[in-house]
Write a protein that holds these residues in place. Structure first.
Motif, PDB file in Angstrom:
ATOM      1  N   CYS A 168      -5.788  -1.480  -1.204  1.00  0.00           N
ATOM      2  CA  CYS A 168      -4.914  -2.656  -1.163  1.00  0.00           C
ATOM      3  C   CYS A 168      -5.762  -3.882  -0.872  1.00  0.00           C
ATOM      4  N   THR A 169      -5.774  -4.838  -1.804  1.00  0.00           N
ATOM      5  CA  THR A 169      -6.583  -6.044  -1.650  1.00  0.00           C
ATOM      6  C   THR A 169      -5.764  -7.110  -0.931  1.00  0.00           C
ATOM      7  N   VAL A 170      -6.213  -7.479   0.259  1.00  0.00           N
ATOM      8  CA  VAL A 170      -5.461  -8.373   1.145  1.00  0.00           C
ATOM      9  C   VAL A 170      -6.170  -9.711   1.357  1.00  0.00           C
ATOM     10  N   GLY A 171      -7.483  -9.682   1.518  1.00  0.00           N
ATOM     11  CA  GLY A 171      -8.223 -10.883   1.902  1.00  0.00           C
ATOM     12  C   GLY A 171      -8.283 -11.932   0.815  1.00  0.00           C
TER      13      GLY A 171
ATOM     14  N   VAL B 185      -4.077  -2.286  -5.630  1.00  0.00           N
ATOM     15  CA  VAL B 185      -2.815  -3.011  -5.540  1.00  0.00           C
ATOM     16  C   VAL B 185      -3.045  -4.330  -4.806  1.00  0.00           C
ATOM     17  N   GLY B 186      -2.435  -5.383  -5.294  1.00  0.00           N
ATOM     18  CA  GLY B 186      -2.545  -6.686  -4.651  1.00  0.00           C
ATOM     19  C   GLY B 186      -1.375  -6.949  -3.732  1.00  0.00           C
ATOM     20  N   THR B 187      -1.558  -7.878  -2.837  1.00  0.00           N
ATOM     21  CA  THR B 187      -0.477  -8.297  -1.949  1.00  0.00           C
ATOM     22  C   THR B 187      -0.591  -9.794  -1.731  1.00  0.00           C
ATOM     23  N   TRP B 188       0.545 -10.436  -1.551  1.00  0.00           N
ATOM     24  CA  TRP B 188       0.528 -11.895  -1.382  1.00  0.00           C
ATOM     25  C   TRP B 188       1.694 -12.323  -0.519  1.00  0.00           C
ATOM     26  N   ASN B 189       1.402 -13.083   0.521  1.00  0.00           N
ATOM     27  CA  ASN B 189       2.429 -13.668   1.365  1.00  0.00           C
ATOM     28  C   ASN B 189       3.328 -12.585   1.946  1.00  0.00           C
TER      29      ASN B 189
ATOM     30  N   PHE C 271      -6.780   2.324   1.800  1.00  0.00           N
ATOM     31  CA  PHE C 271      -7.805   1.410   2.293  1.00  0.00           C
ATOM     32  C   PHE C 271      -7.302  -0.027   2.165  1.00  0.00           C
ATOM     33  N   PHE C 272      -7.365  -0.783   3.270  1.00  0.00           N
ATOM     34  CA  PHE C 272      -6.949  -2.190   3.261  1.00  0.00           C
ATOM     35  C   PHE C 272      -8.189  -3.083   3.330  1.00  0.00           C
TER      36      PHE C 272
ATOM     37  N   GLY D   6       0.815  -1.210   0.000  1.00  0.00           N
ATOM     38  CA  GLY D   6       0.000   0.000   0.000  1.00  0.00           C
ATOM     39  C   GLY D   6       0.848   1.259   0.000  1.00  0.00           C
ATOM     40  N   LEU D   7       1.913   1.249   0.785  1.00  0.00           N
ATOM     41  CA  LEU D   7       2.797   2.420   0.853  1.00  0.00           C
ATOM     42  C   LEU D   7       3.495   2.670  -0.476  1.00  0.00           C
ATOM     43  N   ARG D   8       3.944   1.595  -1.133  1.00  0.00           N
ATOM     44  CA  ARG D   8       4.608   1.763  -2.427  1.00  0.00           C
ATOM     45  C   ARG D   8       3.660   2.410  -3.439  1.00  0.00           C
ATOM     46  N   ALA D   9       2.390   2.022  -3.386  1.00  0.00           N
ATOM     47  CA  ALA D   9       1.413   2.624  -4.292  1.00  0.00           C
ATOM     48  C   ALA D   9       1.199   4.097  -3.978  1.00  0.00           C
ATOM     49  N   CYS D  10       1.518   4.478  -2.742  1.00  0.00           N
ATOM     50  CA  CYS D  10       1.445   5.892  -2.335  1.00  0.00           C
ATOM     51  C   CYS D  10       2.772   6.611  -2.556  1.00  0.00           C
ATOM     52  N   GLY D  11       3.753   5.887  -3.086  1.00  0.00           N
ATOM     53  CA  GLY D  11       5.057   6.485  -3.336  1.00  0.00           C
ATOM     54  C   GLY D  11       5.922   6.606  -2.104  1.00  0.00           C
TER      55      GLY D  11
END
Length: 353
Positions: free
Chosen positions: A255-258, A282-286, A231-232, A155-160
């Protein structure tokens, strides 16, 4: 040895199986604690695992009691956390040390035997030495903690931004929907990082209480929200994703986490929101585990060593190995309120090791 064995979908029991021997490059870990992940419930009762029979459990920690060929004897007796993903180390992602996105990985507890056993064979590469001052129940939560940190970093990277340069972003409006273990750990770390305006959206009284324990203001536990900068989404449902899209401020990040339990579909209005508000999804995994001090696991280790975070606050139930099926049934049937159900394979005191 005793182990929790998933024989087939819906067929799970405590059984006596052969104690493993560490192969070349592996160690034998005497498991001390293992948490039940939300993903273990459909694995046990609905979808099954990639290979069965299988000892499930990927959130675990213990002590190295034997080393295989090619492994330094210095590991013997050391307390360790375990990164459960076993990368191929050959695919393009692995070459870039993005092991969490490995295309040909194995996985402790879902593809090979995992942590709900007295002993488990683990590649040396996957070990994280704990040092002093970390309780085993904390160490068993390092995996979901690292997942939470990874989500925040995405999420932070997407915010720069990154963790070393948060600056004015700490004043941004941040929201977390879905206050299971991961959502609450995201909340815990956001507050630990100094974010001032963290809002949480949950449904259960126990979730509200835990959010307050992590420093969320009572007025910031809400049912509806708008103008969110970051938003997470920690549920994995269409409803919560659309909530995040509609709540995001212009130029905001979702940020899509679930993990989704079914197909995800968004309506035309939500899609227009993405376009017109120029949102970033933005997606996140592991989590990142590279053996560098900058990875997610080292970040978690450092915060635990400094006593800055208390993940054990989320543990609502504890069971010995022979009783752990009761914990699975509590989570499956939702017959009690829970957050983290922890298996203490060998009973450990609440004191630090």
């Amino acid at each position: 040895m005793k182990a929790l064995v998933l024989e087939d979908v819906g067929k799970i029991k405590i059984d006596e199986i052969s104690k493993p021997s560490p192969k070349q490059g592996e160690v034998l870990v005497h498991v001390k604690a293992c948490g039940i992940c939300g993903s273990d419930i459909p694995r046990a009762y609905k979808d099954g695992a990639h290979n069965m029979p299988l000892v499930i459990g990927h959130e675990f920690a213990g002590e190295v009691c034997e080393v295989g060929e090619g492994v330094s004897g210095d590991w013997a007796g050391k307390a360790v956390g375990i990164f459960p993903l076993i990368p191929c180390k050959k695919c393009p992602c692995c070459v870039e040390k993005k092991y969490e996105m490995c295309k040909n990985y194995s996985y402790l507890g879902s593809r090979v035997d995992g942590g709900f056993a007295e002993y488990v064979a683990v590649p040396e590469w996957n070990l994280m030495e704990l040092g002093s001052g970390i309780a085993m129940e904390q160490a068993a939560m390092m995996e979901p903690m690292a997942v939470a940190v990874h989500a925040i970093r995405q999420g932070l990277r997407a915010c720069g931004k990154d963790l070393q340069d948060l600056g004015q972003l700490r004043k941004a409006k941040v929201a977390v929907i879905g206050l299971g273990t991961i959502g609450l750990l995201v909340t815990m770390f956001l507050k630990d990082m100094g974010f001032e305006n963290v809002y949480t959206i949950g449904k259960k009284e126990i979730q509200r209480q835990k959010a307050f324990e992590f420093g969320v203001d009572e007025a910031h536990y809400v049912k509806e929200i708008s103008d969110v900068d970051l938003f997470f989404e920690c549920v994995g449902s269409t409803e919560s994703l659309i909530t995040g899209i509609n709540a995001a401020a212009p130029g905001g990040v979702v940020c899509t986490v679930g993990n989704p339990s079914s197909d995800m579909n968004i309506d035309r209005h939500a899609y227009w929101q993405i376009l017109r508000n120029q949102l970033t999804l933005v997606g996140t995994w592991n989590s990142s585990f590279t053996h560098d001090t900058t990875d997610d696991w080292h970040y978690v280790l450092g915060r635990l060593q400094q006593g800055a975070v208390k993940p054990e606050k989320l543990i609502t139930h504890k069971f010995g190995l022979e009783e752990i099926l009761e914990g699975f049934e509590i989570m499956r049937d939702k017959k009690e309120e829970y957050v983290k159900v922890m298996g203490e394979i060998i009973k450990v005191s609440d004191s630090m090791l």
